[in-house]
Scaffold this motif. Structure first.
Motif, mmCIF file in Angstrom:
data_model
loop_
_atom_site.group_PDB
_atom_site.id
_atom_site.type_symbol
_atom_site.label_atom_id
_atom_site.label_comp_id
_atom_site.label_asym_id
_atom_site.label_seq_id
_atom_site.Cartn_x
_atom_site.Cartn_y
_atom_site.Cartn_z
ATOM 1 N N GLY A 116 0.777 -1.233 0.000
ATOM 2 C CA GLY A 116 0.000 0.000 0.000
ATOM 3 C C GLY A 116 0.811 1.287 0.000
ATOM 4 O O GLY A 116 0.261 2.373 -0.202
ATOM 5 N N THR A 117 2.133 1.196 0.162
ATOM 6 C CA THR A 117 2.919 2.430 0.288
ATOM 7 C C THR A 117 2.908 3.247 -1.010
ATOM 8 O O THR A 117 3.058 4.461 -0.968
ATOM 9 N N LEU A 118 2.761 2.575 -2.159
ATOM 10 C CA LEU A 118 2.800 3.285 -3.449
ATOM 11 C C LEU A 118 1.421 3.336 -4.107
ATOM 12 O O LEU A 118 1.298 3.711 -5.275
ATOM 13 N N ALA A 123 -3.503 3.871 -7.796
ATOM 14 C CA ALA A 123 -4.841 3.282 -7.635
ATOM 15 C C ALA A 123 -5.736 3.544 -8.844
ATOM 16 O O ALA A 123 -6.420 2.635 -9.328
ATOM 17 N N ASN A 124 -5.731 4.769 -9.345
ATOM 18 C CA ASN A 124 -6.613 5.064 -10.487
ATOM 19 C C ASN A 124 -6.216 4.249 -11.712
ATOM 20 O O ASN A 124 -7.083 3.739 -12.431
ATOM 21 N N ASP A 125 -4.898 4.108 -11.926
ATOM 22 C CA ASP A 125 -4.435 3.317 -13.074
ATOM 23 C C ASP A 125 -4.827 1.851 -12.922
ATOM 24 O O ASP A 125 -5.151 1.186 -13.913
ATOM 25 N N LEU A 126 -4.794 1.344 -11.705
ATOM 26 C CA LEU A 126 -5.180 -0.063 -11.487
ATOM 27 C C LEU A 126 -6.640 -0.254 -11.871
ATOM 28 O O LEU A 126 -7.005 -1.222 -12.549
ATOM 29 N N TYR A 127 -7.468 0.693 -11.450
ATOM 30 C CA TYR A 127 -8.895 0.579 -11.785
ATOM 31 C C TYR A 127 -9.082 0.670 -13.301
ATOM 32 O O TYR A 127 -9.800 -0.131 -13.898
ATOM 33 N N GLU A 128 -8.399 1.640 -13.905
ATOM 34 C CA GLU A 128 -8.505 1.813 -15.368
ATOM 35 C C GLU A 128 -8.078 0.543 -16.104
ATOM 36 O O GLU A 128 -8.604 0.220 -17.163
ATOM 37 N N GLY A 130 -8.550 -2.418 -15.209
ATOM 38 C CA GLY A 130 -9.522 -3.513 -15.085
ATOM 39 C C GLY A 130 -9.562 -4.180 -13.722
ATOM 40 O O GLY A 130 -10.333 -5.105 -13.509
ATOM 41 N N MET A 131 -8.701 -3.725 -12.810
ATOM 42 C CA MET A 131 -8.771 -4.319 -11.458
ATOM 43 C C MET A 131 -9.986 -3.776 -10.730
ATOM 44 O O MET A 131 -10.357 -2.612 -10.904
ATOM 45 N N ARG A 132 -10.585 -4.606 -9.910
ATOM 46 C CA ARG A 132 -11.744 -4.174 -9.131
ATOM 47 C C ARG A 132 -11.575 -4.417 -7.640
ATOM 48 O O ARG A 132 -12.295 -3.834 -6.833
ATOM 49 N N ARG A 133 -10.639 -5.310 -7.296
ATOM 50 C CA ARG A 133 -10.430 -5.666 -5.878
ATOM 51 C C ARG A 133 -8.950 -5.806 -5.660
ATOM 52 O O ARG A 133 -8.258 -6.375 -6.508
ATOM 53 N N ILE A 134 -8.466 -5.319 -4.527
ATOM 54 C CA ILE A 134 -7.061 -5.553 -4.182
ATOM 55 C C ILE A 134 -6.961 -5.901 -2.697
ATOM 56 O O ILE A 134 -7.878 -5.597 -1.935
ATOM 57 N N ASN A 135 -5.861 -6.525 -2.332
ATOM 58 C CA ASN A 135 -5.565 -6.767 -0.918
ATOM 59 C C ASN A 135 -4.420 -5.844 -0.508
ATOM 60 O O ASN A 135 -3.427 -5.735 -1.235
ATOM 61 N N VAL A 136 -4.579 -5.207 0.622
ATOM 62 C CA VAL A 136 -3.519 -4.327 1.131
ATOM 63 C C VAL A 136 -3.081 -4.850 2.496
ATOM 64 O O VAL A 136 -3.914 -5.034 3.390
ATOM 65 N N SER A 137 -1.790 -5.072 2.646
ATOM 66 C CA SER A 137 -1.275 -5.570 3.922
ATOM 67 C C SER A 137 -1.138 -4.416 4.897
ATOM 68 O O SER A 137 -0.504 -3.397 4.583
ATOM 69 N N ALA A 160 -3.355 6.543 3.417
ATOM 70 C CA ALA A 160 -3.798 7.430 2.324
ATOM 71 C C ALA A 160 -3.997 6.632 1.044
ATOM 72 O O ALA A 160 -4.938 6.875 0.277
ATOM 73 N N GLY A 161 -3.130 5.646 0.816
ATOM 74 C CA GLY A 161 -3.245 4.809 -0.388
ATOM 75 C C GLY A 161 -4.560 4.036 -0.392
ATOM 76 O O GLY A 161 -5.211 3.907 -1.441
ATOM 77 N N ILE A 162 -4.948 3.535 0.761
ATOM 78 C CA ILE A 162 -6.219 2.785 0.836
ATOM 79 C C ILE A 162 -7.378 3.733 0.521
ATOM 80 O O ILE A 162 -8.299 3.378 -0.235
ATOM 81 N N ASP A 163 -7.326 4.937 1.070
ATOM 82 C CA ASP A 163 -8.417 5.892 0.781
ATOM 83 C C ASP A 163 -8.465 6.223 -0.711
ATOM 84 O O ASP A 163 -9.543 6.316 -1.299
ATOM 85 N N THR A 164 -7.302 6.395 -1.332
ATOM 86 C CA THR A 164 -7.285 6.695 -2.774
ATOM 87 C C THR A 164 -7.856 5.513 -3.555
ATOM 88 O O THR A 164 -8.613 5.689 -4.517
ATOM 89 N N ALA A 165 -7.502 4.309 -3.131
ATOM 90 C CA ALA A 165 -8.008 3.115 -3.823
ATOM 91 C C ALA A 165 -9.526 3.038 -3.707
ATOM 92 O O ALA A 165 -10.218 2.759 -4.689
ATOM 93 N N ARG A 166 -10.046 3.292 -2.526
ATOM 94 C CA ARG A 166 -11.510 3.243 -2.351
ATOM 95 C C ARG A 166 -12.172 4.317 -3.222
ATOM 96 O O ARG A 166 -13.181 4.063 -3.869
#
Ligand code: SAM
Length: 339
Positions: A116-118, A123-128, A130-137, A160-166
């Protein structure tokens, strides 16, 4: 895959799927894209680890080709891991190319496990892609405990990374390795935080790698204690993995328990792993596997590669040996195989 006969292209029958010698269908590949990590969690990666020479690590093109072979053979879900996958230069291009296979329907899911540090930047690129779910340690909400576990600061970036991902639309499951004397007083805090940030939470039994063995905490007892303070309703949601889910009625989010040590779930195992160096690992808790790199590098055709995958999977071990005291001697390093 197509074959040519008298210059006519004949469609080969779809692969029958990857089935091991015990009849378990293998539909899930976890691919480690790097052994490099920007943290040094003591239960995973010692400070003095010997990283692999770069020449041993598969190129992104080799990783795509390998993934394509597994997909042709029947894999439907692909998780990228590491090391820290988001530290690998160019990894987004691999993610985009693999993400296209979720659009074509070749893959049901492309996902990621990250520290989650990066994530904030990606996060936006991951969604773009095609990812829809991720696991963050995330093992703690306390900055000092974070440093004690991970050897570095970084809690604020992860949160902050988790919030951006959500905000980007990614569902997040927080993975917390449960360790006695380290973070076992924080379960309630994490449940509440995940409720406030609309994430699921998975508590994971620590496996006896690294310096972790002395912090082992069986999670059945922890679940009973949590059930005295939270209303937990069993739900039979399965994400194709070993997590067993409960709904926390107070938050509406799910709480999972992953118990490789106290309850083996090998009879339903549907997964294999490939290290960043191209070794197919048939079971995280067993030494068995085969090096696929020679097959990848010796020919541009995929017949040998596919044949080696099929043959190796036939011999997937019946169960793991995490509880065998000799296990540490033959365990694959977590930072190479990706958990
Ligand atoms: N860097 C990424 C991350 O931190 O999620 C991916 C790689 S990490 C090896 C993948 C997962 O393995 C993490 O959730 C980590 O907590 C878990 N892990 C590593 N060592 C473990 C151990 N000894 N017992 C249980 N889980 C472990």
């Amino acid at each position: 895959m197509d074959v040519r006969l008298n210059n006519a292209v004949i469609e080969r029958a779809p692969a029958a799927g990857l089935v091991d010698g015990l009849g378990r269908e293998i539909t899930y590949l976890r691919l480690s894209v790097t052994d490099r990590c920007n943290l040094r969690c003591f239960y995973c990666m010692r400070d003095d680890v010997k990283l692999l020479p770069k020449a041993d690590i598969l190129s992104l093109e080799e990783m795509e080709r390998l993934s394509a072979a597994f997909i042709r053979l029947g894999v439907r879900k692909l998780r990228l891991t590491g090391g820290e996958p988001l530290t690998r230069p160019g990894v987004m291009s691999l993610i985009r190319r693999l993400g296209e296979r979720t659009v074509t329907g070749e893959l049901d899911e492309l996902t990621l496990t990250t520290n989650g540090t990066l994530l904030g930047a990606c996060a936006n690129d991951l969604y773009e892609a095609g990812m829809r779910r991720i696991n963050v340690s995330l093992d703690t909400l306390d900055p000092l405990t974070f440093r004690r576990i991970a050897g570095h600061d970084g809690l604020a970036q992860v949160l902050a990374g988790i919030d951006t991902a959500r905000a980007a639309g990614l569902a997040v499951r927080v993975n917390m390795v449960a360790m006695s004397g380290i973070n076992d007083a924080e379960f309630d805090k994490l449940i509440r935080w995940c409720g406030n940030h609309d994430c699921d939470l998975a508590l994971i039994e620590v496996m006896p790698m690294g310096l972790a063995a002395k912090h082992y905490l069986p999670l059945e007892a922890a679940r009973s204690r949590l059930a005295q303070r939270w209303s937990l309703t069993a739900v039979d949601d399965s994400t194709g993995g070993p997590a067993r889910y409960w709904r926390v009625e107070e938050t509406g989010n799910r709480l999972a328990f992953i118990t490789p040590m106290s309850h083996a779930f090998c009879s339903g195992c549907n997964r294999v792993r490939v290290t960043c160096a191209g070794r197919l690992v048939l079971c995280l808790g067993d030494g068995a596997g085969v090096d696929l790199r020679p097959a990848l590098r010796s020919s541009e055709a995929d017949e040998r590669l596919e044949g080696e995958i099929v043959a190796a999977i036939a011999g997937k071990p019946a169960s793991h040996h995490f509880v065998d005291p000799r296990f540490r001697a033959y365990a694959h390093p977590m930072w190479q195989v990706g958990g």
